[in-house]
Design a protein around this motif. Structure first.
Motif, mmCIF file in Angstrom:
data_model
loop_
_atom_site.group_PDB
_atom_site.id
_atom_site.type_symbol
_atom_site.label_atom_id
_atom_site.label_comp_id
_atom_site.label_asym_id
_atom_site.label_seq_id
_atom_site.Cartn_x
_atom_site.Cartn_y
_atom_site.Cartn_z
ATOM 1 N N ARG A 82 0.887 -1.372 0.023
ATOM 2 C CA ARG A 82 0.009 0.007 -0.025
ATOM 3 C C ARG A 82 0.815 1.122 -0.189
ATOM 4 O O ARG A 82 1.066 1.882 1.217
ATOM 5 C CB ARG A 82 -0.936 -0.225 1.179
ATOM 6 N N ASP A 83 1.383 1.434 -1.211
ATOM 7 C CA ASP A 83 2.105 2.706 -1.261
ATOM 8 C C ASP A 83 1.586 3.913 -1.793
ATOM 9 O O ASP A 83 0.863 3.870 -2.722
ATOM 10 C CB ASP A 83 3.474 2.401 -2.369
ATOM 11 N N PHE A 84 1.143 4.991 -0.798
ATOM 12 C CA PHE A 84 0.444 6.118 -1.045
ATOM 13 C C PHE A 84 1.210 6.746 -2.292
ATOM 14 O O PHE A 84 0.323 7.274 -3.056
ATOM 15 C CB PHE A 84 0.417 7.107 0.186
ATOM 16 N N ASN A 85 2.303 6.791 -2.336
ATOM 17 C CA ASN A 85 2.917 7.696 -3.446
ATOM 18 C C ASN A 85 2.599 7.275 -4.809
ATOM 19 O O ASN A 85 2.704 7.878 -5.718
ATOM 20 C CB ASN A 85 4.672 7.601 -3.196
ATOM 21 N N PHE A 136 -1.773 7.159 -4.916
ATOM 22 C CA PHE A 136 -2.470 8.814 -5.112
ATOM 23 C C PHE A 136 -1.345 9.610 -5.828
ATOM 24 O O PHE A 136 -0.658 10.439 -5.069
ATOM 25 C CB PHE A 136 -2.495 9.491 -3.811
ATOM 26 N N SER A 137 -0.743 8.929 -7.061
ATOM 27 C CA SER A 137 -0.013 9.554 -7.528
ATOM 28 C C SER A 137 -0.401 10.941 -8.158
ATOM 29 O O SER A 137 -1.338 10.951 -8.614
ATOM 30 C CB SER A 137 0.802 8.456 -8.900
ATOM 31 N N THR A 147 -7.614 7.502 4.730
ATOM 32 C CA THR A 147 -7.036 7.359 3.165
ATOM 33 C C THR A 147 -6.480 5.874 3.053
ATOM 34 O O THR A 147 -6.630 5.295 1.919
ATOM 35 C CB THR A 147 -5.692 8.117 3.340
ATOM 36 N N ARG A 163 -9.062 1.260 -4.000
ATOM 37 C CA ARG A 163 -8.303 1.538 -5.349
ATOM 38 C C ARG A 163 -7.588 0.357 -5.852
ATOM 39 O O ARG A 163 -7.218 0.255 -6.985
ATOM 40 C CB ARG A 163 -7.375 2.863 -5.237
ATOM 41 N N TYR A 215 -3.084 15.305 -6.285
ATOM 42 C CA TYR A 215 -3.004 13.938 -5.708
ATOM 43 C C TYR A 215 -4.012 13.166 -4.923
ATOM 44 O O TYR A 215 -4.042 12.450 -3.959
ATOM 45 C CB TYR A 215 -1.715 14.133 -4.511
ATOM 46 N N SER A 216 -5.158 13.384 -5.430
ATOM 47 C CA SER A 216 -6.580 12.853 -5.465
ATOM 48 C C SER A 216 -6.680 12.937 -3.842
ATOM 49 O O SER A 216 -7.275 12.038 -3.079
ATOM 50 C CB SER A 216 -6.222 11.252 -5.453
ATOM 51 N N ARG A 220 -4.917 13.388 -1.001
ATOM 52 C CA ARG A 220 -4.117 12.531 -0.158
ATOM 53 C C ARG A 220 -3.734 13.536 1.103
ATOM 54 O O ARG A 220 -2.935 14.620 0.585
ATOM 55 C CB ARG A 220 -3.121 11.876 -0.734
ATOM 56 N N PRO A 221 -3.955 13.326 2.489
ATOM 57 C CA PRO A 221 -3.569 14.225 3.427
ATOM 58 C C PRO A 221 -1.939 14.182 3.409
ATOM 59 O O PRO A 221 -1.625 13.098 3.514
ATOM 60 C CB PRO A 221 -4.133 13.865 4.603
ATOM 61 N N GLN A 223 3.574 7.002 5.964
ATOM 62 C CA GLN A 223 3.535 7.866 4.847
ATOM 63 C C GLN A 223 2.675 9.121 4.825
ATOM 64 O O GLN A 223 1.575 9.351 3.979
ATOM 65 C CB GLN A 223 3.105 7.023 3.569
#
Lengths: 317, 389
Positions: A44-47, A50-51, A77, A84, B349-350, B352-353, B374
């Motif tokens: 689950r890499d947010f970067n 949510f790129s 999130t 997603r 970035y959709s 994202r906080p 993250q």
């Protein structure tokens, strides 16, 4: 660029369960255990999830939060991230319909072309829509699956989808496209373009996964929604060497353990039963011995001896 | 009645001439076709065709003697000998077009020897010194030594690269003037300087009116350090040097938000000049006064909109902007002031906080929790964990 954005955004819409006849192996992709394993394997890499989306630059909004609110924002999130990362469905290829309903010899040669009758009333799903074709010979039949796709798109156009298959995804162009275009883009495009039981969808996905395996591009699909499909493909085809090498190089032995469990679930055997009883690193080692993945065994033993850099295994299967 | 007789004589002569002219034209009219008559008639009347080229040129440029007094040098247009600077058929770049500016090379099959003229044309073009220097200038910034030509005469400015002329044609405003020097005389290669204003100052003393050149120069490194200096001198070169070195002594550090803009909208004021600054998204650019554009470039701000109201005085304008920028509230100071975390949401970035500001009172365990989950912005993460890694 806009088309790419649209497909990326919309490809989430086409995630829905399709009922079809059971696949060859006893365990199906939409089995709860399989889905559970895959959700555990998804990094689950947010970067990555949510790129950056191009063309949407705007001024940011700010909030002042205390600790609890920050934690709650994180969990929210994470939920969105998991949604997603839900993999698109993997189903059997559909059978072409086109059953004959009736024949009327009086209507023979009534026109040069076929006549298609489509039920375009609202509130019906596309797969349940009633579409029939009157042939010039006078026979009335159900529309084939290919015709259904085209007609549904003409009357009820889905955004991001085209009536004809993009040349990028055709059988002749796809090998060249894979070398030039990002694999993720091709997979997203197919998700938006085709329903998951169409032959084009299955063909494109399998060639893309095979390309990823041959080039070792696991990191590109890692932590995307296509990672689950890739794992399922590799487990079914029994080509796990490269993927395990990738995970070991990233120091994710827990993931390898889950992968082995998934393998044992899909391929129930006397050998796998004995592996299933073990846990942890022993399980991984016995699995590698069973499959003959010597490079991975070497790198594992090296890690145990000293904290040297792990060796990446190259796929030679 | 001498005069009367005289006038009568003139009238008679005129009448005779008229008669003669009429008879002449009528005869012509009878003998020649009408086209030729008109042509000849008007040709004799057109003054431009009667004059020589030299006479016409003198008429336009002011004649042999030209204007007396000041400014006579500039109105005069001089002949340009084209072939001396630009060889005909070659162009500035020396690009040659086979078949057009030089003959096509002979086909491989024909083994006949080349003519002398062909050999000459096929030889590589030698670049002159001037073109090589232009290539050096394209590196970006011109130092004073490179601009020697400008001191020589004003006319050589016309031959300068247009892109480096600043915002005001022939004058010095907006031009890069090289790197400044520190107090001990060592050059500071990270910094660049731009002339914002230059004019002839005049004041009176017991000796009469005195003149000097006054320049205001802005100096910056594009990473937040900026300084502003003003100097007067009778020597132009010395004036620029002194202004630059004064500016370097007054360097200030301006916070830049995420490397491209300011933290929030700002209003500020200096004497009669008011400045309104707006934070903008990436890719917006610098939409402001050209002087402030130069200031923003040297600070390192890339996206901003500035509205300037009131007086146009350069010193007040720069001081108003710099004081406004120095008074910004950063994320860190906001977090410390309120004691809460500053969290940023971006649509690209959709939503994202990302935590961008942390109060200094937070314990390290929570910071590590934020990093592992993250939630920290990459800039803040670098700042917090730089020393520990």
């Amino acid at each position: 660029m806009w088309a790419q954005m649209a497909t990326r955004r919309l490809s989430f819409l086409f995630v829905r369960s399709y009922c079809s006849e059971g696949p060859q192996s006893s365990v199906r992709f939409d089995d709860e255990r399989v889905q559970n394993y895959i959700s555990l394997l998804n990094g689950r890499d947010f970067n990555k999830v949510f790129s950056l989306r191009k063309g949407e630059a705007s001024l940011p909004k700010f909030k002042l939060m205390n600790r609890e609110m920050v934690k709650k924002a994180y969990f929210d999130t994470m939920k969105r991230c998991e949604e997603r990362l839900k993999p698109p469905p993997v189903v059997e290829q559909r059978k072409d319909l086109g059953e004959e309903i009736s024949t009327d010899p009086k209507l023979k040669d009534f026109d040069d072309s076929k006549w298609v009758f489509t039920d375009i009333s609202m509130g019906i799903e596309d797969k349940d829509r009633y579409i029939v074709v009157r042939e010039p010979s006078g026979t009335l039949r159900q529309a084939t699956a290919f015709e259904r796709d085209r007609l549904c798109q003409t009357y009820m156009p889905a955004p991001g989808r085209k009536i004809w298959l993009p040349t990028l995804l055709t059988k002749e162009e796809l090998p060249y496209a894979l070398k030039r275009v990002n694999v993720l883009h091709i997979l997203d495009l197919v998700c938006a373009q085709c329903p998951p039981d169409s032959p084009d969808y299955i063909r494109v996905q399998e060639t893309a996964y095979e390309y990823v395996r041959s080039q070792g591009l696991y990191s590109e699909l890692y932590s995307t929604k296509h990672y689950g499909g890739l794992i399922w493909y590799l487990v079914q085809k029994d080509k796990l060497l490269g993927l395990i090498g990738f995970l070991v190089s990233k120091e994710k032995l827990g993931d390898v353990e889950i992968l082995v469990k998934l393998y044992c679930l899909v391929h129930p055997d006397t050998a796998t039963e004995s592996i299933q009883e073990l846990t942890g690193e022993e399980m991984v080692k016995s699995f590698c011995e069973h499959k003959g993945y010597l490079t991975i065994l070497d790198s594992l033993s090296k890690e145990n001896d000293s904290s040297s850099e792990p060796v990446t295994a190259t796929d030679t299967v | 009645m001498r005069g009367g007789a005289h006038t009568r004589g003139v009238v008679n002569k005129m009448a005779n001439l008229l008669q003669l002219f009429r008879s002449f034209t009528s005869r012509l009219h009878l003998q020649l076709p009408p086209q030729q008559i008109t042509k000849r008639f008007y040709a004799s009347r057109n003054p431009l065709e009667r004059r020589t080229a030299k006479e016409l040129y003198d008429a336009l440029t002011g004649g042999k003697g030209g204007r007396k007094g000041r400014g006579q040098k500039w109105d005069r247009v001089e002949w340009v000998q084209l072939p001396r600077k630009i060889p005909l058929g070659r162009g500035r770049t020396g690009k040659r077009w086979p078949g057009l500016s030089y003959p096509l090379p002979p086909a491989k099959e024909s083994t006949g020897p080349l003519l002398d003229s062909q050999k000459k044309l096929l030889a590589p073009v030698e670049l002159s010194e001037q073109t090589e220097q232009e290539g050096l200038d394209d590196l970006g910034i011109i130092s004073i030594s490179d601009l020697k030509g400008e001191y020589r005469s004003k006319r050589s400015l016309h031959e300068m690269n247009w892109s480096k002329k600043g915002w005001s044609g022939r004058t010095w405003k907006g031009r890069y003037v090289g790197i400044p020097e520190a107090a001990n005389g060592t050059p500071m290669p990270d910094f660049h300087s731009v002339i914002l204003d230059m004019y002839r100052a005049r004041w009176k003393c017991s000796m009469g009116s005195q003149f000097a050149i006054q320049t205001s120069v802005i100096v910056g490194n594009g990473k937040g350090m900026v300084g502003f200096g003003v100097a007067r001198s009778k020597d132009m070169r010395g004036c620029i040097r002194r202004a630059k070195n004064r500016a370097v002594k007054q360097l200030r550090c301006i916070p830049i938000c995420e490397g491209h803009t300011i933290f929030h909208n700002i209003k500020s004021k200096c004497v009669r000049t008011r400045v309104l600054m707006e934070r903008k998204e990436k890719g917006f650019g610098l939409r402001c006064n050209p002087k402030l554009q130069a200031v923003m470039q040297l600070i390192g701000i890339k996206d901003i909109r500035i509205k300037q109201l009131g007086s146009n005085h350069v010193g007040h304008l720069v001081r108003a902007t710099l004081s406004g920028l120095l008074g910004q509230e950063t994320y860190e100071s906001l977090a410390n002031k309120t004691g809460e975390f500053v969290v940023q949401y971006r649509t690209e970035y959709s939503g994202r906080p990302l935590v961008v500001g942390v109060p200094s009172s937070t314990d390290e365990s929570f910071l590590i929790w934020l990093r592992d989950h993250q939630m920290l912005h990459s800039d803040l993460e670098q700042k917090l964990f730089k020393n520990k890694q």
